[in-house]
Write an enzyme that holds these catalytic residues in place. Structure first.
Site, short mmCIF file in Angstrom:
data_model
loop_
_atom_site.label_atom_id
_atom_site.label_comp_id
_atom_site.label_asym_id
_atom_site.label_seq_id
_atom_site.Cartn_x
_atom_site.Cartn_y
_atom_site.Cartn_z
N TYR A 147 71.20 120.24 65.28
CA TYR A 147 72.43 119.70 65.86
C TYR A 147 72.17 118.29 66.42
CZ TYR A 147 76.74 119.54 68.65
OH TYR A 147 77.95 119.18 69.19
N ASP A 168 86.99 122.94 53.42
CA ASP A 168 85.58 123.05 53.81
C ASP A 168 85.01 121.63 53.71
OD1 ASP A 168 82.84 123.28 53.98
OD2 ASP A 168 82.72 125.08 52.75
N VAL A 169 84.73 121.03 54.86
CA VAL A 169 84.35 119.61 54.88
C VAL A 169 83.01 119.33 54.22
CG1 VAL A 169 85.76 118.93 56.87
CG2 VAL A 169 83.42 119.80 57.24
N ASP A 218 91.04 122.30 58.01
CA ASP A 218 90.05 123.22 58.60
C ASP A 218 89.74 124.32 57.60
OD1 ASP A 218 88.73 125.24 60.41
OD2 ASP A 218 89.31 123.80 61.95
N THR A 229 85.37 125.12 74.66
CA THR A 229 85.91 125.51 73.36
C THR A 229 85.11 126.72 72.86
OG1 THR A 229 84.38 124.25 71.99
CG2 THR A 229 86.33 123.07 72.82
N ASN A 232 85.94 115.54 62.95
CA ASN A 232 85.67 116.34 64.15
C ASN A 232 85.04 117.70 63.87
OD1 ASN A 232 86.39 117.38 67.04
ND2 ASN A 232 87.51 118.74 65.64
N LYS A 244 73.98 114.91 65.04
CA LYS A 244 74.86 114.08 65.87
C LYS A 244 74.27 112.68 66.08
CE LYS A 244 78.24 116.99 66.37
NZ LYS A 244 79.57 116.70 65.79
P1 NAI Z 1 85.32 124.61 67.84
O1 NAI Z 1 84.36 125.61 67.31
O2 NAI Z 1 86.46 125.07 68.68
O3 NAI Z 1 85.94 123.76 66.65
C1 NAI Z 1 85.24 123.43 65.48
C2 NAI Z 1 86.19 123.53 64.31
O4 NAI Z 1 85.51 123.11 63.14
C3 NAI Z 1 86.70 124.97 64.08
O5 NAI Z 1 88.11 124.99 63.97
C4 NAI Z 1 86.02 125.36 62.77
O6 NAI Z 1 86.79 126.27 61.99
C5 NAI Z 1 85.86 124.01 62.11
N1 NAI Z 1 84.84 124.04 61.07
C6 NAI Z 1 83.59 124.57 61.11
N2 NAI Z 1 82.99 124.45 59.93
C7 NAI Z 1 83.86 123.82 59.11
C8 NAI Z 1 83.83 123.43 57.74
N3 NAI Z 1 82.76 123.66 56.96
N4 NAI Z 1 84.91 122.81 57.23
C9 NAI Z 1 86.01 122.59 57.99
N5 NAI Z 1 86.11 122.95 59.27
C10 NAI Z 1 85.05 123.56 59.82
O7 NAI Z 1 84.43 123.57 68.63
P2 NAI Z 1 84.77 122.16 69.30
O8 NAI Z 1 84.02 122.12 70.55
O9 NAI Z 1 86.22 121.88 69.31
O10 NAI Z 1 84.05 121.17 68.28
C11 NAI Z 1 84.64 119.99 67.79
C12 NAI Z 1 83.57 118.93 67.66
O11 NAI Z 1 83.12 118.54 68.95
C13 NAI Z 1 82.33 119.35 66.88
O12 NAI Z 1 81.92 118.31 66.01
C14 NAI Z 1 81.30 119.57 67.98
O13 NAI Z 1 79.99 119.41 67.51
C15 NAI Z 1 81.71 118.50 68.96
N6 NAI Z 1 81.20 118.68 70.31
C16 NAI Z 1 81.59 119.76 71.05
C17 NAI Z 1 81.07 119.93 72.33
C18 NAI Z 1 81.46 121.11 73.18
O14 NAI Z 1 80.84 121.29 74.25
N7 NAI Z 1 82.43 121.90 72.82
C19 NAI Z 1 80.12 118.97 72.91
C20 NAI Z 1 79.80 117.87 72.04
C21 NAI Z 1 80.32 117.74 70.79
#
Ligand code: NAI
Length: 252
Positions: A154, A62-63, A37, A189, A89, A158
């Site tokens: 977005y 940084d992905v 992360d 989240t 993810n 996706k």
């Molecule tokens: P979150 O914001 O809690 O987690 C996202 C994580 O990705 C964070 O820990 C952040 O630091 C990390 N991140 C962001 N940019 C980054 C980068 N450049 N390099 C490495 N890490 C990076 O959000 P959540 O909900 O856990 O998201 C996880 C996945 O689920 C995402 O792909 C999101 O699009 C997807 N998702 C989430 C939904 C929701 O309602 N929460 C719905 C549909 C999909």
């Protein structure tokens, strides 16, 4: 019950939300996990897993950067001897239409949500081939299947992840690598709070109609984590190229 005993996994975006819950569950099921992360809070997630008796390593990643992705994958080999599971993810959202979004924000969403899947998989596939196979789990979204308001970058990102999944499953099936996509619906989240902030709405607005949804609630990170763990396991041996909503029968 499924087991991940003996598996080595890399999870991106595992410092919080869905990624964190999945790292903790996979470790509980026996996997050694690399928490990748950009947020240093991932170090605490890895430390917590180790304290609970699991095996974990944090790599600041940084992905959107190829060298960071290479280092995250290499850590699985160096620390745990190889790689069997990749959970792509990490993700971000920008709530804007095509007339509102800046070029920089468009490029950033595409780099973090889509390019990352290509980069991480590029480095992971050779290790999985060496291991005789593996499981790649991509994180799409309900908005990768249908459209959503003021989230054009977005939705585009996706949608790309959804169809990349199908293409990758075809390309790498002969190597024993399964590739699937989990599509969460609204899940509690930090991303939802961030969306509310971007739209200038109170965070509770996203939860207000929860009781009216088909299962009476929105998703929790653990709901998504259980599907990812299943797809990582040998119990999903004939599941590949699948795009699986985990949304309680309502994506929006
Ligand atoms: P979150 O914001 O809690 O987690 C996202 C994580 O990705 C964070 O820990 C952040 O630091 C990390 N991140 C962001 N940019 C980054 C980068 N450049 N390099 C490495 N890490 C990076 O959000 P959540 O909900 O856990 O998201 C996880 C996945 O689920 C995402 O792909 C999101 O699009 C997807 N998702 C989430 C939904 C929701 O309602 N929460 C719905 C549909 C999909």
């Amino acid at each position: 019950m499924i087991t991940l005993e003996g598996k080595r996994a890399v999870l991106t975006g595992a410092a919080s939300g869905i990624g964190r819950a999945t790292a903790e569950l996979m470790a509980e099921l026996g996997a050694a996990v690399v928490v990748a992360d950009v947020d240093e809070a991932g170090a605490e997630v890895a430390a917590g897993i180790e304290k609970a008796g699991g095996r974990a390593a944090f790599v600041r990643t940084d992905v959107s950067r190829a060298d960071d992705c290479a280092r995250a994958v290499a850590t699985a080999k160096d620390r745990f001897g190889g790689l069997d599971v990749l959970f792509n993810n990490a993700g971000i959202i920008r709530r804007s239409t095509v007339t509102e979004i800046t070029d920089d924000d468009w490029d950033l969403v595409m780099a973090v949500n889509v390019r990352s899947v290509m980069l991480m998989s590029r480095f992971a596939v050779p290790l999985m081939e060496a291991a005789g196979g593996g499981s790649i789990i991509n994180t799409g979204s309900g908005w990768g299947i249908q459209g959503g308001a003021r989230a054009v970058s977005y939705c585009a990102s996706k949608g790309a992840v959804v169809n990349m999944t199908r293409a990758m499953a075809i390309d790498h099936g002969a190597s024993g690598i399964r590739v699937n996509c989990v599509c969460p619906g609204d899940t509690a989240t930090g991303m939802l709070a961030e969306e509310a902030r971007q739209l200038g709405e109170p965070a509770e607005a996203f939860y207000a109609d929860a009781a009216d949804r088909p299962l009476g609630r929105i998703g929790q990170p653990a709901d998504i984590a259980r599907m990812a763990a299943f797809l990582a396991s040998d119990a999903a041996a004939f599941v590949s190229g699948a795009v699986i909503p985990v949304d309680g029968a309502g994506t929006a």
